[in-house]
Design a protein around this motif. Structure first.
Motif, PDB file in Angstrom:
ATOM      1  N   ASP A 287      41.210  48.484  58.721  1.00 19.49           N
ATOM      2  CA  ASP A 287      42.043  49.500  58.078  1.00 19.49           C
ATOM      3  C   ASP A 287      43.216  48.853  57.354  1.00 19.49           C
ATOM      4  N   VAL A 288      43.532  49.417  56.207  1.00 20.03           N
ATOM      5  CA  VAL A 288      44.616  48.845  55.404  1.00 20.03           C
ATOM      6  C   VAL A 288      45.963  49.294  55.952  1.00 20.03           C
ATOM      7  N   LEU A 289      46.808  48.326  56.275  1.00 18.96           N
ATOM      8  CA  LEU A 289      48.142  48.655  56.782  1.00 18.96           C
ATOM      9  C   LEU A 289      49.143  48.755  55.638  1.00 18.96           C
ATOM     10  N   GLY A 290      49.030  47.848  54.689  1.00 24.65           N
ATOM     11  CA  GLY A 290      49.964  47.833  53.567  1.00 24.65           C
ATOM     12  C   GLY A 290      49.377  47.059  52.397  1.00 24.65           C
ATOM     13  N   VAL A 291      49.879  47.359  51.217  1.00 22.53           N
ATOM     14  CA  VAL A 291      49.393  46.697  50.015  1.00 22.53           C
ATOM     15  C   VAL A 291      50.588  46.094  49.283  1.00 22.53           C
ATOM     16  N   PHE A 292      50.407  44.893  48.771  1.00 25.15           N
ATOM     17  CA  PHE A 292      51.490  44.310  47.956  1.00 25.15           C
ATOM     18  C   PHE A 292      50.872  43.436  46.875  1.00 25.15           C
ATOM     19  N   GLN A 293      51.732  43.008  45.935  1.00 23.92           N
ATOM     20  CA  GLN A 293      51.257  42.169  44.838  1.00 23.92           C
ATOM     21  C   GLN A 293      51.946  40.824  44.895  1.00 23.92           C
ATOM     22  N   ARG A 294      51.212  39.781  44.509  1.00 24.95           N
ATOM     23  CA  ARG A 294      51.859  38.466  44.472  1.00 24.95           C
ATOM     24  C   ARG A 294      51.359  37.690  43.251  1.00 24.95           C
ATOM     25  N   TRP A 295      52.192  36.735  42.808  1.00 24.39           N
ATOM     26  CA  TRP A 295      51.839  35.916  41.640  1.00 24.39           C
ATOM     27  C   TRP A 295      50.883  34.812  42.058  1.00 24.39           C
ATOM     28  N   LYS A 296      49.864  34.624  41.238  1.00 30.67           N
ATOM     29  CA  LYS A 296      48.917  33.546  41.503  1.00 30.67           C
ATOM     30  C   LYS A 296      48.805  32.669  40.253  1.00 30.67           C
ATOM     31  N   VAL A 297      48.586  31.368  40.485  1.00 25.48           N
ATOM     32  CA  VAL A 297      48.403  30.457  39.355  1.00 25.48           C
ATOM     33  C   VAL A 297      46.981  30.610  38.830  1.00 25.48           C
ATOM     34  N   GLY A 298      46.857  30.789  37.520  1.00 29.02           N
ATOM     35  CA  GLY A 298      45.550  31.028  36.920  1.00 29.02           C
ATOM     36  C   GLY A 298      44.727  29.756  36.762  1.00 29.02           C
ATOM     37  N   ILE A 299      43.481  29.949  36.398  1.00 28.17           N
ATOM     38  CA  ILE A 299      42.535  28.830  36.356  1.00 28.17           C
ATOM     39  C   ILE A 299      42.884  27.819  35.246  1.00 28.17           C
ATOM     40  N   LEU A 300      43.402  28.301  34.117  1.00 30.48           N
ATOM     41  CA  LEU A 300      43.775  27.364  33.040  1.00 30.48           C
ATOM     42  C   LEU A 300      44.927  26.472  33.485  1.00 30.48           C
ATOM     43  N   MET A 301      45.876  27.065  34.183  1.00 30.67           N
ATOM     44  CA  MET A 301      47.021  26.299  34.683  1.00 30.67           C
ATOM     45  C   MET A 301      46.546  25.247  35.674  1.00 30.67           C
ATOM     46  N   GLN A 302      45.629  25.649  36.542  1.00 32.15           N
ATOM     47  CA  GLN A 302      45.080  24.688  37.507  1.00 32.15           C
ATOM     48  C   GLN A 302      44.382  23.542  36.786  1.00 32.15           C
TER      49      GLN A 302
END
Lengths: 333, 243
Positions: free
Chosen positions: A109-124
């Motif tokens: 069950d979902v307790l909470g939802v949030f958003q976070r920044w991720k490094v994209g594939i081109l940057m990698q």
């Protein structure tokens, strides 16, 4: 000094500067016109997500039980879940909490939802290309220096080894060398490592090795030419003071030679950064491979390949500037 | 101090030249010997054989009793005791004047930086350019560069100094300053072998003059003998051409 052979009045100089900018503008305009003419929908706005994107993350309960309490703690919320046999605690950013105290939750069950920044594939990919190139360049300098010194040695074993190395590496395609490093040498080495119960080396290492040895062959020739361009009298003066050959090399010849070979070395290193694009064939996800992957999923080849070229340009231009800085810094008085 | 015994040297490339043929001579401690002769006579080759910058084909060369052509001799040790000054100075362009003079002291003699520096400054004082210690060689005139080169060689406390046409690359007005340094050195009792075209220097400073032609020593003797009544025709001809 630079224009000793060509005198120009100020007005003429300004005129030709203008001409340069007109040419640049013309080329850019022509390119832009060409992109308009191509039957293609340009969606540049979809490119940034491959550098940095917001990922939606969900925090899910791992056990079955009741939510004991939901306590705010700054920007985060502490959720305690009490089951029949165990309790669990979850820390979730406070933005979007999906449960209240007293709710009954089941695993998943979902307790909470949030958003976070991720490094994209081109940057990698960009980062990996940078890393691979820098390591290969450094190893290449070491290999090239050794091979270059061996090349001018009077010992036939050293000299002929160096010549053979340089000719074979320079004369065969890098693509084939990468294949040999990974599929032939790599298999042998990894099998040996496995037999002794050690970790396997990832493809990245073989990629770096192939690039370093490739680069080293060119650096060796550059180093040799640099050393030979130093006047014979320098070596004689150093030796006549009682210095051994290695001492004379280290203190007198190499410092002068290295300064002289910086420009051709810079060219070689720029070349190497671009050559690293071949590592994609052994599953090293550097910039070119990353771009290819994004193109297959996004179906936007034009924007992405332009972007890819631009990123290589950033790397090579940066390197070029760095070497020019070194040249200025090491210039005598 | 120096004994040269039947030394021969042939260059093979680009074409065969017999640079030295059975050359024998001696230089005593504290002696100043000037070698003169037309170009191609082998005088520079002889000088360069003395610290093995050229390797003689046959014969023996002893420096302070050490056979330098012996395979077992550590040539670097010998060279540290034999200072050499070149026609084209050969200062290290990437080092300051001071560093030029201290480098070999630090690397070869393993002196402390302080000791090397003090020694270098004393020598720069001696050759008259202590104020140029911090500049790079390309800022100096030819005469100043050659004096730094002499200081650099002297910093090793050599027993012998070899000069290979030290004034040939200089503008005329700078020759004097270099010769003065060399004269002082001779007066202090340094053993010197000098290849030069400066007859004035030879006449004034030399204890002995050696005249070479076509790889052989034609005549040797005191300056008076040499310049007033030379015996060989070849010597007379040479002197008549240059004086």
């Amino acid at each position: 000094m630079a224009r000793a052979s060509q005198q120009m009045t100020r007005g003429a100089y300004a005129f030709w500067v203008m001409v340069f900018f007109v040419i640049v503008f013309g080329v850019v305009a022509a390119l832009y016109y060409a992109t308009r003419k191509v039957d293609y929908v340009w969606r540049w706005y979809r490119v940034p997500q491959y550098f940095l994107y917001k990922e939606k993350a969900e925090v899910r309960s791992e056990i079955q039980g009741r939510v004991q309490d939901v306590v705010r703690n700054g920007d985060n919320v502490l959720i305690r879940v009490t089951g029949d046999e165990q309790t669990a605690q979850y820390t979730v950013p406070a933005k979007d909490i999906r449960v209240d105290a007293g709710d009954t939750v089941y695993p998943g069950d979902v307790l909470g939802v949030f958003q976070r920044w991720k490094v994209g594939i081109l940057m990698q990919g960009l980062w990996l290309t940078l890393k691979v190139s820098l390591i290969s360049i450094m190893l290449g300098i070491v290999i090239g220096l050794i091979a270059g010194l061996a090349r001018i040695s009077s010992n036939p074993a050293l000299k002929w080894s160096a010549v053979t190395y340089v000719e074979i590496i320079r004369g065969s395609p890098l693509l084939v060398q990468i294949f040999i490093w990974y599929f032939v040498l790599g298999t042998v080495i990894n099998t040996l490592l496995a037999k002794n119960g050690m970790m396997q080396l990832p493809p990245l290492w073989y990629g770096v090795a192939s690039l370093a040895f490739f680069c080293g062959a060119y650096v060796a020739e550059i180093v040799r030419a640099g050393i030979q361009s130093i006047h014979r009298g320098q070596m004689e003066a150093a030796r006549s003071l009682g210095m051994s050959y290695p001492q004379a090399m280290r203190h007198v010849i190499l410092p002068q030679a290295l300064r002289r070979i910086l420009p051709p070395l810079a060219g070689q290193f720029i070349s190497l950064i671009k050559d690293s694009s071949l590592l994609g064939i052994i599953a090293v996800r550097e910039l070119t491979k990353a771009t290819r992957e994004v193109v297959t999923t996004s179906l936007q080849p034009f924007e992405l390949w332009f972007m890819c070229a631009l990123l290589y340009l950033v790397l090579t231009f940066g390197l070029s500037m760095f070497v020019q800085y070194l040249e200025r810094r090491t210039a005598v008085s | 101090m120096i004994t040269v015994d039947k030394v021969s040297k042939t260059f093979h490339a680009p074409h065969e030249v017999k640079a030295l043929q059975d050359v024998s001579c001696r230089v005593a401690k504290g002696e100043v010997v000037v070698i003169i002769g037309p170009s191609g006579s082998g005088k520079s080759t002889l000088l360069r054989c003395l610290n093995r910058l050229e390797h003689a084909d046959t014969g023996h060369i002893y420096i302070d009793g050490v056979d330098i052509l012996d395979r077992k001799t550590n040539i670097n040790k010998v060279r540290a005791e034999v200072g050499m000054v070149f026609q084209s100075f050969n200062l290290f362009p990437h080092k300051t004047v001071l560093e030029n003079v201290t480098l070999a002291q630090l690397v070869v003699r393993k002196r402390s930086p302080r000791e090397a520096r003090d020694k270098a400054m004393a020598l720069l004082e001696k050759v008259g350019i202590p104020d140029k210690a911090a500049v790079y060689p390309d800022r100096l005139s030819g005469g100043q560069q050659q004096r730094v080169a002499i200081a650099r060689a002297l910093a090793m406390d050599p027993k012998v100094m070899l000069f290979d046409e030290p004034t040939s690359a200089l503008d005329p007005e700078m020759i004097g300053e270099v010769l003065d340094v060399m004269k002082n050195l001779a007066r202090e009792g340094m053993t010197m072998v000098v290849v030069t075209h400066e007859m004035g220097f030879a006449r004034e400073v030399a204890d002995r003059v050696i005249f070479m032609d076509q790889g052989r020593i034609v005549e040797e003797g005191t300056p008076e003998h040499f310049f007033t009544n030379p015996t060989h025709n070849r010597t007379k001809l040479f002197l008549s051409q240059i004086l």
